[in-house]
Design a protein around this motif. Structure first.
Motif, PDB file in Angstrom:
ATOM      1  N   PHE A   1       0.834  -1.207   0.000  1.00 27.07           N
ATOM      2  CA  PHE A   1       0.000   0.000   0.000  1.00 27.07           C
ATOM      3  C   PHE A   1       0.867   1.255   0.000  1.00 27.07           C
ATOM      4  N   GLN A   2       1.865   1.286   0.859  1.00 23.95           N
ATOM      5  CA  GLN A   2       2.782   2.418   0.921  1.00 23.95           C
ATOM      6  C   GLN A   2       4.013   2.134   0.063  1.00 23.95           C
ATOM      7  N   ALA A   3       4.534   3.183  -0.581  1.00 19.07           N
ATOM      8  CA  ALA A   3       5.731   3.003  -1.393  1.00 19.07           C
ATOM      9  C   ALA A   3       6.940   2.679  -0.527  1.00 19.07           C
ATOM     10  N   GLN A   4       6.977   3.168   0.711  1.00 18.85           N
ATOM     11  CA  GLN A   4       8.086   2.915   1.615  1.00 18.85           C
ATOM     12  C   GLN A   4       7.546   2.506   2.983  1.00 18.85           C
ATOM     13  N   ASP A   5       8.174   1.497   3.555  1.00 21.79           N
ATOM     14  CA  ASP A   5       7.780   1.020   4.891  1.00 21.79           C
ATOM     15  C   ASP A   5       8.678   1.713   5.919  1.00 21.79           C
ATOM     16  N   THR A   6       8.339   2.942   6.238  1.00 17.46           N
ATOM     17  CA  THR A   6       9.207   3.757   7.090  1.00 17.46           C
ATOM     18  C   THR A   6       9.306   3.203   8.495  1.00 17.46           C
ATOM     19  N   TYR A   7       8.204   2.743   9.049  1.00 19.65           N
ATOM     20  CA  TYR A   7       8.174   2.344  10.463  1.00 19.65           C
ATOM     21  C   TYR A   7       8.190   0.826  10.647  1.00 19.65           C
ATOM     22  N   GLU A   8       8.564   0.085   9.628  1.00 23.62           N
ATOM     23  CA  GLU A   8       8.673  -1.376   9.706  1.00 23.62           C
ATOM     24  C   GLU A   8       7.364  -2.014  10.168  1.00 23.62           C
ATOM     25  N   ILE A   9       6.308  -1.676   9.457  1.00 20.70           N
ATOM     26  CA  ILE A   9       4.998  -2.249   9.762  1.00 20.70           C
ATOM     27  C   ILE A   9       4.797  -3.568   9.015  1.00 20.70           C
ATOM     28  N   THR A  10       5.436  -3.725   7.875  1.00 22.68           N
ATOM     29  CA  THR A  10       5.237  -4.929   7.057  1.00 22.68           C
ATOM     30  C   THR A  10       5.522  -6.224   7.803  1.00 22.68           C
ATOM     31  N   PRO A  11       6.569  -6.331   8.647  1.00 21.10           N
ATOM     32  CA  PRO A  11       6.791  -7.598   9.363  1.00 21.10           C
ATOM     33  C   PRO A  11       5.643  -8.016  10.267  1.00 21.10           C
ATOM     34  N   LEU A  12       4.801  -7.081  10.668  1.00 15.35           N
ATOM     35  CA  LEU A  12       3.701  -7.408  11.575  1.00 15.35           C
ATOM     36  C   LEU A  12       2.473  -7.935  10.850  1.00 15.35           C
ATOM     37  N   THR A  13       2.444  -7.836   9.512  1.00 13.49           N
ATOM     38  CA  THR A  13       1.223  -8.167   8.779  1.00 13.49           C
ATOM     39  C   THR A  13       0.864  -9.637   8.909  1.00 13.49           C
ATOM     40  N   ARG A  14       1.777 -10.526   8.609  1.00 15.75           N
ATOM     41  CA  ARG A  14       1.465 -11.956   8.640  1.00 15.75           C
ATOM     42  C   ARG A  14       1.164 -12.444  10.060  1.00 15.75           C
ATOM     43  N   PRO A  15       1.967 -12.073  11.067  1.00 16.11           N
ATOM     44  CA  PRO A  15       1.592 -12.481  12.437  1.00 16.11           C
ATOM     45  C   PRO A  15       0.218 -11.984  12.867  1.00 16.11           C
ATOM     46  N   LEU A  16      -0.186 -10.796  12.412  1.00 16.06           N
ATOM     47  CA  LEU A  16      -1.497 -10.284  12.811  1.00 16.06           C
ATOM     48  C   LEU A  16      -2.616 -11.201  12.338  1.00 16.06           C
ATOM     49  N   TYR A  17      -2.550 -11.650  11.096  1.00 18.61           N
ATOM     50  CA  TYR A  17      -3.607 -12.534  10.590  1.00 18.61           C
ATOM     51  C   TYR A  17      -3.612 -13.858  11.353  1.00 18.61           C
ATOM     52  N   ILE A  18      -2.433 -14.364  11.713  1.00 22.59           N
ATOM     53  CA  ILE A  18      -2.386 -15.616  12.477  1.00 22.59           C
ATOM     54  C   ILE A  18      -2.999 -15.418  13.862  1.00 22.59           C
ATOM     55  N   PHE A  19      -2.693 -14.292  14.498  1.00 23.13           N
ATOM     56  CA  PHE A  19      -3.293 -14.015  15.809  1.00 23.13           C
ATOM     57  C   PHE A  19      -4.812 -13.901  15.708  1.00 23.13           C
ATOM     58  N   THR A  20      -5.321 -13.412  14.584  1.00 26.45           N
ATOM     59  CA  THR A  20      -6.772 -13.342  14.403  1.00 26.45           C
ATOM     60  C   THR A  20      -7.380 -14.736  14.384  1.00 26.45           C
ATOM     61  N   PHE A  21      -6.754 -15.676  13.680  1.00 29.22           N
ATOM     62  CA  PHE A  21      -7.239 -17.050  13.651  1.00 29.22           C
ATOM     63  C   PHE A  21      -7.179 -17.666  15.045  1.00 29.22           C
ATOM     64  N   ILE A  22      -6.068 -17.412  15.745  1.00 25.86           N
ATOM     65  CA  ILE A  22      -5.903 -17.983  17.081  1.00 25.86           C
ATOM     66  C   ILE A  22      -6.954 -17.425  18.042  1.00 25.86           C
ATOM     67  N   ALA A  23      -7.313 -16.138  17.888  1.00 24.18           N
ATOM     68  CA  ALA A  23      -8.304 -15.524  18.780  1.00 24.18           C
ATOM     69  C   ALA A  23      -9.651 -16.217  18.654  1.00 24.18           C
ATOM     70  N   VAL A  24     -10.051 -16.589  17.436  1.00 24.75           N
ATOM     71  CA  VAL A  24     -11.322 -17.302  17.266  1.00 24.75           C
ATOM     72  C   VAL A  24     -11.261 -18.664  17.936  1.00 24.75           C
ATOM     73  N   ASP A  25     -10.126 -19.324  17.797  1.00 26.67           N
ATOM     74  CA  ASP A  25      -9.990 -20.645  18.411  1.00 26.67           C
ATOM     75  C   ASP A  25     -10.029 -20.539  19.936  1.00 26.67           C
ATOM     76  N   LEU A  26      -9.375 -19.532  20.503  1.00 22.90           N
ATOM     77  CA  LEU A  26      -9.403 -19.345  21.951  1.00 22.90           C
ATOM     78  C   LEU A  26     -10.819 -19.036  22.441  1.00 22.90           C
ATOM     79  N   ALA A  27     -11.554 -18.246  21.658  1.00 26.35           N
ATOM     80  CA  ALA A  27     -12.941 -17.955  22.039  1.00 26.35           C
ATOM     81  C   ALA A  27     -13.764 -19.241  22.061  1.00 26.35           C
TER      82      ALA A  27
END
Length: 1215
Positions: A205-231
């Motif tokens: 989405f952004q031309a430059q990843d200034t604040y290193e947000i890209t590494p968090l993208t894949r773990p975030l989706y995994i945590f979303t799946f895990i949250a449903v399972d924990l619920a």
């Protein structure tokens, strides 16, 4: 742009190699197993070990749990702690390698021809190897955060895929083992991307990843799946949660595929998209024109829904929802600016940022007393209506719509919807979705006044529609909602959100709310006395929410389907788009039609763009993103000198758009709608950013004027589409009334009257090279100079307050352009300053002696026409007062330059070179000549004795009489001075400076011999200084003088020393050339009266100069009625005249397929940001007359697109 064949490679060879190195890295989350050079085996082994490390630690925890040595929770904690230690070790090694590389210098010079990614490895754990495998983090905070998240991800991931849990979900050990193995692949990919090396994501989405947000993208989706399972684990037995957990465990296996295809949004795009969808469909708002506005509006809307949940009485909920819904549907930036006592509203800033004229002072443009009075009246009336109806009729509402008090209001809503739809349809050029021509719309008219006159009937219908939409419909819908029975059950979360949205969307988007209520009413009428348990239990607020969401998705699906069919069909029917693989792709799409429909449906459900890969019929679901498609602020552009034409017309265009929006001429308005306007060579791209009650925020972009071949092909098709809509005969048969271009991305809507410059260019062959005209030029120059000298004296006497008003009996001729365009504004007289760098005179005098021979004359035109001088000062831009402005004026008089070098930059503007070789260029000095023969000390000149006291007003500065010319030489030229014209002009200017005008005083002025001789001396000295003693014989010489490129003469030093006189002389010559142009077109002047009035018109209504001058730029923005410029076409070897005339013209506007635009922009983002396919001749930017592919790419926000003008968000009232 050179157009290429359809079978050019989609990626060139270098980009193909680069892509096939990057894509496996993206799929695996970061490991680089494919390099463009040889690397030691330990490089690959190290990456493989790091990739499998999470699986190793998770396997330890799983094994201990299966052996019942540890509980599930303890095993998960153990795996997480092991991964945390490994991640910390990796980050420590990366920090160590970075410090070692910063202090140790490698021996030997680097090979600048080597691949930039090539690394020389020295050891398996050497600094270079570590930096290659694990580059490390840029910020210390991210080192800690990512390390902690890596441990947490491994621990929770181990818990998520325990074999016992999987067996409990699916009841099969075989299925559980498959899911277990593949799930750890997903976890390893996410861990590697988070802690070792982050891969470039296809969803960028952004031309430059200034604040290193890209590494968090894949773990975030995994945590979303895990949250449903924990619920599901910690709540009671909920079948829905268990089903969701089963489905998500399977979908978890396909996450690497979704990441590789770019279907999952990055965090920033996901956050903005989520807030926008919740604001629009859950809270009744609108997409916002800026990220900060979106955040503030989302927070305020959520706060209102929460307050509604806790308000104890239903009457309080109705009043609170009506009042806050109305206020939030307004442009709150205007309210904030009014409270702060400032006029800098959000829309007003857009006017100034965009460089547009100030918005009109009519109703709605600014928030003033009239607007406040209207808003307060509407608010009080709406609250009174809702409160009274709910108090007296709300509890009496029966379950049946036919018998309750909602019945008459429901039928009223049906009638209102039909009327509003019909009145809106007849306002445009086409009806029924752009299929049939509208027989009521006026066509074949180029005259604006006639168009307005024929459009009066539609104007009356538009006024009725505006009353119904803006006033009647909101109150009818409030009445319907206030009496609804489901308000009694409001204290549930769903109903609270539903009615908060319902009461707001009534104002925010009245037409869409009317459609939604009509659908709900029709469902209830169709059911009759029967109950629909699943539907009726939802409540009216939630029903409206679902209908709004469904209608939006259906509209998106249909637009995407049309775009898909366009791409599929044109890939074969358009011969220039037909690739060798076209037949194969069509066959695949036909055989996989269910899959294609599934892709379309999923894209519509997610409100994500449909991405045609390389604009071929290969369709993917792009990642969901905000409606604006771009992350940056609105208003960025790639400005150039042509940007001023869009800057000038944006104000008038905004006013015309405001009227068209209010009338409904452009169809249904919703944020994300795209429109294209066309006038002559100008293309205007209009985007609706935000919509509220009585206003729209829009962005106006201007596309390049110097058309490439691709641009020209699409522009020609745009003209054909508009001609078919606006220039056909009005009486057509049924078959002839069809839209022959229905499949095109552009659907014509309306023609809008806009004040815009009409650009006319003429080849001056037969005018500038006519000897008769050139002989007349000398006399016209002296007359124009005399007029300017006398006017300068009067102007100076009056203190810049005198304006060139026509005297009695003025009535001179109108120029050729003036006859075609009525003068629209009379502006105060301005001194046109043309900057002249006289430092070149020294260079002229110090130049080679060869140039001093009189027989080597520029008038000989030995080498043909000489190109126009262009200096850096003319073509460069500088920032002044926060805006981009052009440098002023031509440069050194007489300098020698080359136009073909540095894009029209003059050599004299570059750094001077030191002379080489012998001193052949030494100055020639005549030591025997006495300078005193040619010039006198200005202080020793005697005061001119005038015979008339009033002549002192017309006295000229002493320095203007000190030309270094022999008196005998001036005496020989004395017959050229126009004495009759001087007396006539003096007679016209004389009364302007006399306290009491009298014929005797005017006669005395005309007979003052000393005054006449003074002006004759100055005028003839200027003539000689320009080298125009004899008649002009060379077009190239005339062109050079017009440009201020005066060859060196004896008097040029003296003339350039007085900047004011030099400016007057240059303006006089330009005026004289304009006279030559007009007389060649319209015939000679009939007398001095006509000449005098013509010169006054030039001074008042014209800017006569060069396109590259600052005065041209300022005159366009100040809307000078006419502008004239002389140019030289180096390719054709011809001279051209350019005339700009400010007129009210019809700008044709059409609606673009918004989903087609978003799809092409999604492909552009993928192709440039991920595949880095920035080839200017790439396939996806070539001309496509149906999809308008080249124009769409241009209109994208920089750095991917290149519009030459883009306004900040403009507030347009739509009452």
């Amino acid at each position: 742009m050179v157009r290429m064949g359809p079978d050019v490679p989609l990626l060139n060879e270098y980009k193909q190699e680069f892509f096939w190195k990057r894509f496996p890295q993206t799929v695996l989350g970061g490991p680089r197993f494919k390099l463009g050079y040889c690397a030691p085996p330990y490089v690959y082994v190290n990456q493989a070990v790091l990739f499998l490390t999470p699986w190793l630690f998770g396997g330890i925890g799983t094994l201990l749990c299966q052996l019942q040595l540890l509980r599930e929770l303890h095993a998960a904690v153990l795996s997480g702690m092991l991964m945390f230690g490994a991640a910390a070790s990796i980050q420590a090694l990366a920090l160590y390698a970075a410090r070692r590389s910063g202090t140790v210098e490698r021996l030997g010079a680097p090979n600048i021809l080597a691949d930039e990614e090539e690394v020389e490895f020295t050891h398996c754990v050497g600094p270079d190897t570590i930096r290659f495998i694990a580059p490390g983090k840029r910020f210390g905070l991210n080192v800690v955060l990512h390390t902690v998240l890596a441990g947490a991800l491994c621990g929770f991931g181990t818990w998520y895929v325990f074999l016992g849990r999987l067996t409990a979900l699916y009841g099969s050990i075989g299925v559980s083992l498959v899911v277990f193995v593949l799930s750890w692949v997903t976890l390893c990919i996410a861990e590697y991307s988070l802690i070792v090396n982050t891969a470039t994501e296809t969803a960028t989405f952004q031309a430059q990843d200034t604040y290193e947000i890209t590494p968090l993208t894949r773990p975030l989706y995994i945590f979303t799946f895990i949250a449903v399972d924990l619920a599901d684990r910690f709540t009671g037995p909920v079948p829905e949660l268990q089903l969701a957990s089963q489905v998500l465990h399977v979908l978890f296996l396909f996450l690497p595929l979704l990441w590789a295809l770019g279907m999952l949004s990055p965090l920033d795009a996901l956050l903005l998209w989520g807030m926008e969808q919740a604001l629009v469909f859950g809270l009744g708002g609108s997409p916002m024109s800026g990220n900060l506005r979106l955040l503030v509006m989302f927070a305020a809307s959520v706060g209102i829904a929460v307050c509604n949940f806790f308000i104890p009485t239903t009457l309080g909920v109705v009043l609170f929802s009506i009042s806050l819904g109305f206020l939030l549907s307004l442009d709150l930036s205007q309210i904030c600016s009014l409270c702060a006592g400032s006029s800098v509203a959000y829309g007003d800033r857009g006017w100034r940022k965009g460089g547009s004229p100030s918005p009109p002072s009519s109703f709605g443009w600014h928030l003033g007393c009239r607007e406040l009075l209207l808003y307060l009246s509407l608010l009080m009336a709406a609250m009174a209506e809702g409160g009274l109806l709910h108090h007296f009729l709300g509890p009496a509402q029966a379950q049946s719509l036919v018998k309750g008090p909602q019945a008459p209001v429901s039928y009223l809503l049906l009638v209102l919807f039909i009327l509003c739809w019909a009145l809106r349809e007849i306002q445009g050029a086409y009806v029924f979705g752009g299929v049939f021509l509208n027989p009521l719309y006026p066509r074949g008219m180029s005259n604006v006044q006639m168009f307005k006159q024929r459009n009066r009937g539609l104007h009356v219908a538009a006024v009725i529609r505006r009353i119904l939409v803006n006033l009647v419909s909101p109150f009818a819908m409030i009445a319907f909602l206030s009496m609804d029975n489901s308000l009694q059950l409001l204290h549930t979360a769903s109903l609270s959100v539903g009615f908060t949205r319902a009461f707001r969307v009534v104002w925010q988007s009245s037409e869409e709310a009317l459609l939604q209520m009509v659908v709900v009413v029709l469902v209830r009428l169709a059911a009759g006395d029967n109950t629909l348990p699943g539907w009726d239990n939802l409540g009216t607020g939630v029903q409206l929410l679902l209908v709004g969401l469904l209608s939006d998705r259906v509209v998106q699906f249909l637009a995407k389907l049309k775009f898909t069919l366009t791409v599929l069909v044109t890939s074969w029917t358009e011969k220039k788009q037909r690739r060798q693989s076209a037949g194969t792709l069509l066959a695949l799409n036909a055989s996989l039609c269910p899959l294609l429909l599934a892709v379309l449906t999923l894209s519509a459900l997610l409100a994500a763009p449909l991405l045609p890969l390389f604009t071929l019929p290969i369709f993917l679901v792009g990642f969901p993103r905000p409606q604006r498609s771009w992350p940056g602020p609105v208003g960025t552009a790639c400005p150039c000198p042509d940007s001023i034409f869009y800057q000038q017309m944006s104000g008038s265009l905004a006013s015309a758009l405001r009227r068209a929006f209010a009338r409904g001429s452009l169809g249904s308005l919703s944020p994300g709608s795209h429109f294209l306007g066309r006038f002559q060579d100008r293309m205007v791209w209009i985007v609706i950013l935000e919509r509220g009650y009585g206003y729209c925020n829009v962005n106006i972009k201007g596309l390049e004027l110097q058309e490439t071949s691709c641009h020209t092909v699409e522009a020609r098709r745009v003209d054909e589409v508009f001609e078919g809509a606006f220039e056909r005969p009005e009486r057509l048969g049924f078959t002839q009334g069809l839209n022959l271009h229905w499949g095109n991305a552009l659907t014509p809507c309306a023609a809008l009257p806009v004040r815009v410059y009409s650009d006319a260019r003429n080849v001056l062959s037969g005018i500038i090279d006519s000897h008769d005209n050139l002989r007349k030029l000398q006399d016209d120059f002296l007359k124009a100079l005399v007029w300017l000298l006398l006017r300068h004296c009067v102007h100076k006497r009056k203190g810049f307050a005198w304006s060139g008003e026509e005297g009695p009996g003025g009535g001179g001729r109108k120029s050729q352009s003036s006859q075609q365009a009525q003068s629209t504004c009379n502006q105060p007289v301005e001194a046109v300053i043309v900057e002249s760098n006289v430092s070149s005179l020294k260079f002229r005098q110090d130049s080679s002696s060869l140039t001093s021979f009189g027989d080597w004359s520029d008038e000989d035109d030995l080498f043909g026409p000489q190109p126009a001088r262009r200096t850096v000062a003319l073509v460069s831009t500088e920032a002044q007062l926060g805006q981009t402005a052009l440098q002023t004026g031509p440069s050194l008089p007489g300098s020698v330059e080359m136009d073909s070098l540095f894009e029209n930059m003059a050599l004299s503007a570059l750094q001077p070179l030191q002379p080489l070789g012998l001193g052949l260029g030494l100055p020639v000095v005549d030591k025997g000549r006495n300078p005193e023969v040619f010039t006198e000390n200005s202080g020793s000149l005697p005061h001119v004795r005038f015979s008339c006291p009033q002549s002192e007003v017309f006295n000229l500065p002493t320095g203007w009489r000190t030309a270094p010319l022999l008196p005998s030489r001036l005496q020989q030229l004395r017959p050229l001075f126009p004495e009759d014209w001087f007396r006539f002009t003096l007679g016209r200017f004389g009364p302007a400076v006399q306290d009491e005008a009298s014929e005797d005083m005017t006669k005395a002025l005309k007979e003052d011999e000393a005054l006449r001789e003074l002006h004759a001396q100055v005028a003839l000295s200027c003539l000689v200084s320009l080298g125009a003693e004899s008649a002009f014989t060379s077009p190239s010489y005339v062109y050079r003088l017009y440009c201020g490129d005066v060859p060196w003469t004896e008097g040029l030093d003296w003339l350039s020393a007085s900047k004011e006189l030099y400016q007057l002389t240059l303006r006089a010559f330009r005026f004289s050339f304009k006279l030559l142009f007009d007389q060649a077109s319209l015939g000679p002047m009939e007398g001095p009266e006509e000449l005098f009035s013509t010169l006054e018109e030039y001074e008042r209504d014209w800017y006569i100069g060069l396109v590259a001058e600052r005065g041209w730029h300022d005159s366009v923005l100040q809307e000078k009625p006419f502008l004239f410029s002389l140019g030289h076409d180096l390719t054709m070897g011809t001279y051209t005249g350019r005339v700009l005339s400010l007129q009210e013209q019809l700008v044709q506007v059409g609606r673009l397929n918004g989903e087609g635009v978003r799809g092409q922009w999604a492909n552009l983002s993928w192709e440039l940001l991920y595949a880095t396919n920035d080839d200017e001749e790439r396939y996806s930017i070539q001309a496509h007359p149906i999809m308008l592919r080249n124009l769409t790419v241009q209109a994208a926000d920089p750095p991917l697109g290149y519009p030459i003008y883009s306004s900040a968000p403009l507030h347009l009232p739509c009452f």
